[in-house]
Write an enzyme that holds these catalytic residues in place. Structure first.
Site, mmCIF file in Angstrom:
data_model
loop_
_atom_site.group_PDB
_atom_site.id
_atom_site.type_symbol
_atom_site.label_atom_id
_atom_site.label_comp_id
_atom_site.label_asym_id
_atom_site.label_seq_id
_atom_site.Cartn_x
_atom_site.Cartn_y
_atom_site.Cartn_z
ATOM 1 N N HIS A 235 0.803 -1.226 0.000
ATOM 2 C CA HIS A 235 0.000 0.000 0.000
ATOM 3 C C HIS A 235 0.835 1.274 0.000
ATOM 4 O O HIS A 235 0.310 2.359 0.234
ATOM 5 C CB HIS A 235 -0.979 0.019 1.185
ATOM 6 C CG HIS A 235 -1.824 -1.210 1.295
ATOM 7 N ND1 HIS A 235 -2.759 -1.545 0.344
ATOM 8 C CD2 HIS A 235 -1.844 -2.205 2.218
ATOM 9 C CE1 HIS A 235 -3.337 -2.680 0.697
ATOM 10 N NE2 HIS A 235 -2.797 -3.101 1.820
ATOM 11 N N ARG A 297 -2.670 18.001 2.308
ATOM 12 C CA ARG A 297 -1.274 18.467 2.330
ATOM 13 C C ARG A 297 -0.706 18.298 0.926
ATOM 14 O O ARG A 297 -1.376 17.786 0.023
ATOM 15 C CB ARG A 297 -0.454 17.642 3.316
ATOM 16 C CG ARG A 297 -0.559 16.131 3.049
ATOM 17 C CD ARG A 297 0.391 15.324 3.872
ATOM 18 N NE ARG A 297 0.108 13.908 3.861
ATOM 19 C CZ ARG A 297 0.406 13.073 2.882
ATOM 20 N NH1 ARG A 297 0.991 13.530 1.792
ATOM 21 N NH2 ARG A 297 0.124 11.782 2.970
#
Length: 655
Positions: A235, A297
């Site tokens: 992942h 972000r």
């Protein structure tokens, strides 16, 4: 526009932000831990402040120390980079309470997207498609197992506060659910301080496609097209690209439209990324993608978007934070070409991608944009993420950009630590990837081929022998002897194997490697680390580095895109470093013991779990190499251990 900017981060992203701020005429302040006192970002900034000891919890996660540094240096804004405090709403509020500007979204927006369960509910209400699953508050293990049964296996357990691939477990069958949940919760608690999870249907042949969005305080929201981040391991993203392969204008409009709706739903300001999972079993479709999460972000992979749009995203962040409107409207943002980013890490692909430490004795890159926070001579610390650099290649089309990425990786030479460079190059050369047939399972399906060690040709051994002997190839008397043949015995260690050959010296620039077959090189010369010459009618060259560290002398040879690493045995040593470790299990890296499963006197079978060690916020299970009795256990839960330290000792096997 503010005049002095503090970067509350380290490494590559701190250097990246400093570069843009300098171009804009903004003075910069770096912060650093003890481990980073001599780091590149500290050297680049106009001013630097120590904020604590090496552990991140005592330095880069110390909000009070960072804000105090900003006030002491007269900074009027703080850029958080990514990771650490970048998505911490409490930090945003503390920054603003101190009268400073936070370069990023509001605390309210971060909270809205910070917990995956609440974010999915919010997105569903905004008309953004979400993955089927359980996103509720009930965290009872048996209840969650029941929800997984209803959703249907395979499922994905995800930390609701997660990110960066941490706190995620794919579960194929019900029998494995409870163990996977326990492990996921431990990792989530360690990484995010929150062990709550959600359960989602695992999409077969999934593609990970994300959309870069930007908003400002004037109500404007735009997208900067999409990135495909499907090449992942555990992942975690490995190679990213923009735009996504096989993306149609119809699907792009649907996906970017959903991303803009998501940003508008929370009145988003600054840079953000809306991540989708798409069904990759066939062609992309307008009803075949679902919202996963929004990262509030700047993303690690933002340079590929910069390459295909020509926009400096950090500059946009600074302008929006200063109250300016977005510099461009949606119709003014256009795609130009194709770009890839490969993440170069200090990790060992042949050993489960375990993080590595070491000092960078040599660091040279190929022709591409390089975003890095280290230089030759720097140490890879066990305290932080082991990224060495991001290698970004741009071309007029996908084939051209991929060709440039391959060349840049082939010409990159790192010595002093093990890296994933060869794995990245093998991935860039993968036929399926080249054809654009990508999904998140590609790496796992072909992992053995992608991590296979290259054969070592005699030519690499010859170059290594020249370096190991520290020959002056231009020496006029090279090879001169009053009687007999001028030659040297050469002994090199490669992994656990011993290479023994003889190098015959014929005169300046001419040698022969003796063995089953002879290899003669003529016209040899050295220019810095590059050694070049002729093998018959063929020109040959290699980048060769000889260096010493605490373990002895080493030689690293970059030849034809492959790095061949050798150790030069100490002739006075009793062995060549081959160790029988059948009676001991050692720490694969410097880390912290999180779980101990055995005690002295226990009998175990081969493959049984003995301990769990956490390094860089990732868990690594240590298993028994053989059946036997446990003689000793060194280290308890919470103990710090050094890489290579013996953690579990077995009773010797009976003769």
């Amino acid at each position: 526009m503010f005049t002095r900017l503090l970067i509350a981060n380290r490494g590559e992203i701190a250097c990246r932000v400093i570069g843009t701020a300098r171009r804009m005429g903004i003075a910069t302040v770096a912060v650093h831990s003890d481990a980073d006192a001599d780091a590149l970002h500290v050297e680049m900034a106009d001013e630097a402040v120590r904020i604590g000891p090496s552990p991140a919890a005592e330095s880069y996660l110390n909000a009070d120390a960072i804000i105090a540094a900003a006030k002491a240096t007269g900074a009027d804004a703080i850029h958080p980079g990514y990771g650490f405090l970048s998505e911490n709403p409490g930090f945003v509020e503390a920054v603003e309470a101190a009268g400073l500007i936070f370069v990023g979204p509001s605390a309210r927006a971060i909270r809205a997207m910070g917990l995956k369960d609440a974010a999915k509910a919010l997105m569903a209400g905004a008309g953004v498609p979400v993955v089927p699953g359980y996103h509720g508050d009930n965290q009872n293990a048996d209840f969650l197992a029941g929800e997984a049964d209803q959703i249907g296996f395979p499922v994905l357990i995800k930390a609701r506060a997660g990110g960066g691939g941490k706190g995620m477990r794919k579960v194929e069958r019900a029998a494995d659910f409870h163990a996977a949940l326990e492990s996921c919760r431990r990792e989530a608690q360690a990484a995010f301080g929150d062990d709550a999870v959600l359960i989602e249907k695992f999409v077969t042949a999934p593609r990970h496609i994300e959309v870069q969005v930007f908003g400002d305080a004037h109500g404007n929201v735009v997208h900067l097209f999409e990135r495909d981040c499907s090449l992942q391991r555990r992942h975690q993203k490995v190679i990213e690209e923009a735009p996504a392969p096989d993306m149609t204008e119809e699907v792009r409009a649907a996906m970017t439209g959903a991303a803009v709706r998501a940003a508008r739903a929370i009145s988003y300001e600054g840079a953000g990324t809306v991540e989708f999972i798409a069904d990759g079993s066939g062609a992309l479709s307008t009803d075949g993608f679902w919202f996963m999460e929004m990262n509030t972000r700047l993303q690690v992979e933002h340079p590929v978007t910069e390459a295909v749009t020509g926009i400096d995203l950090v500059e946009w962040q600074l302008r929006v934070a200063a109250g300016e409107a977005l510099p461009l409207a949606q119709d003014d943002i256009a795609l130009c070409g194709h770009a890839f980013e490969a993440r170069l890490y200090a990790e060992d692909p042949a050993n489960g991608f375990l993080p590595q430490t070491g000092r960078l004795a040599h660091l040279a890159f190929g022709d591409a944009r390089i975003d890095t926070g280290v230089r030759a001579g720097d140490a890879i610390s066990p305290h932080y993420d082991p990224m060495i650099a991001k290698i970004i290649a741009h071309g007029v089309d996908r084939a051209g950009a991929l060709h440039r990425l391959r060349r840049a990786l082939a010409d990159t030479h790192v010595a002093g630590t093990v890296t994933n460079r060869a794995f990245l190059l093998a991935l860039a050369r993968h036929e399926g990837f080249a054809a654009g047939a990508v999904d998140t399972g590609l790496i796992d399906r072909d992992l053995e081929a992608l991590t296979a060690a290259p054969a070592t040709p005699d030519l690499a051994i010859a170059f290594a022998a020249i370096a190991a002997l520290d020959l002056d190839l231009a020496e006029p008397r090279l090879g001169w002897r009053l009687w007999g043949e001028a030659s040297h015995a050469v002994r090199l260690m490669q992994g656990e194997g011993l290479v023994e050959r003889r190098l015959i010296l014929h005169g300046p620039g001419s040698v022969t490697l003796d063995g089953e077959t002879k290899l003669r090189l003529d016209g040899l010369g050295r220019d810095g680390t590059v050694v070049a010459g002729r093998q018959g009618d063929r020109s040959v060259r290699a980048d060769v580095m000889r260096y010493r560290d605490g373990a002895g002398t080493h030689v690293s040879v970059l030849l034809d895109g492959a790095i061949h690493a050798f150790a030069v045995p100490d002739p006075l040593a009793e062995t060549c470093g081959i160790v029988d470790s059948g009676d001991a299990v050692t720490a694969p890296m410097t880390g912290i013991v999180r779980l101990v499963d055995v005690r002295p006197g226990d009998r175990v079978e081969a493959g049984d779990r003995l301990m769990v060690v956490e390094a860089m916020k990732m868990e690594h299970a240590l298993t028994a190499p053989r059946a036997g009795l446990i003689a000793a256990v060194h280290g308890g839960e919470g103990d710090s251990v050094e890489g290579g330290a013996v953690l579990v000792a077995f009773e010797p096997e009976a003769d």
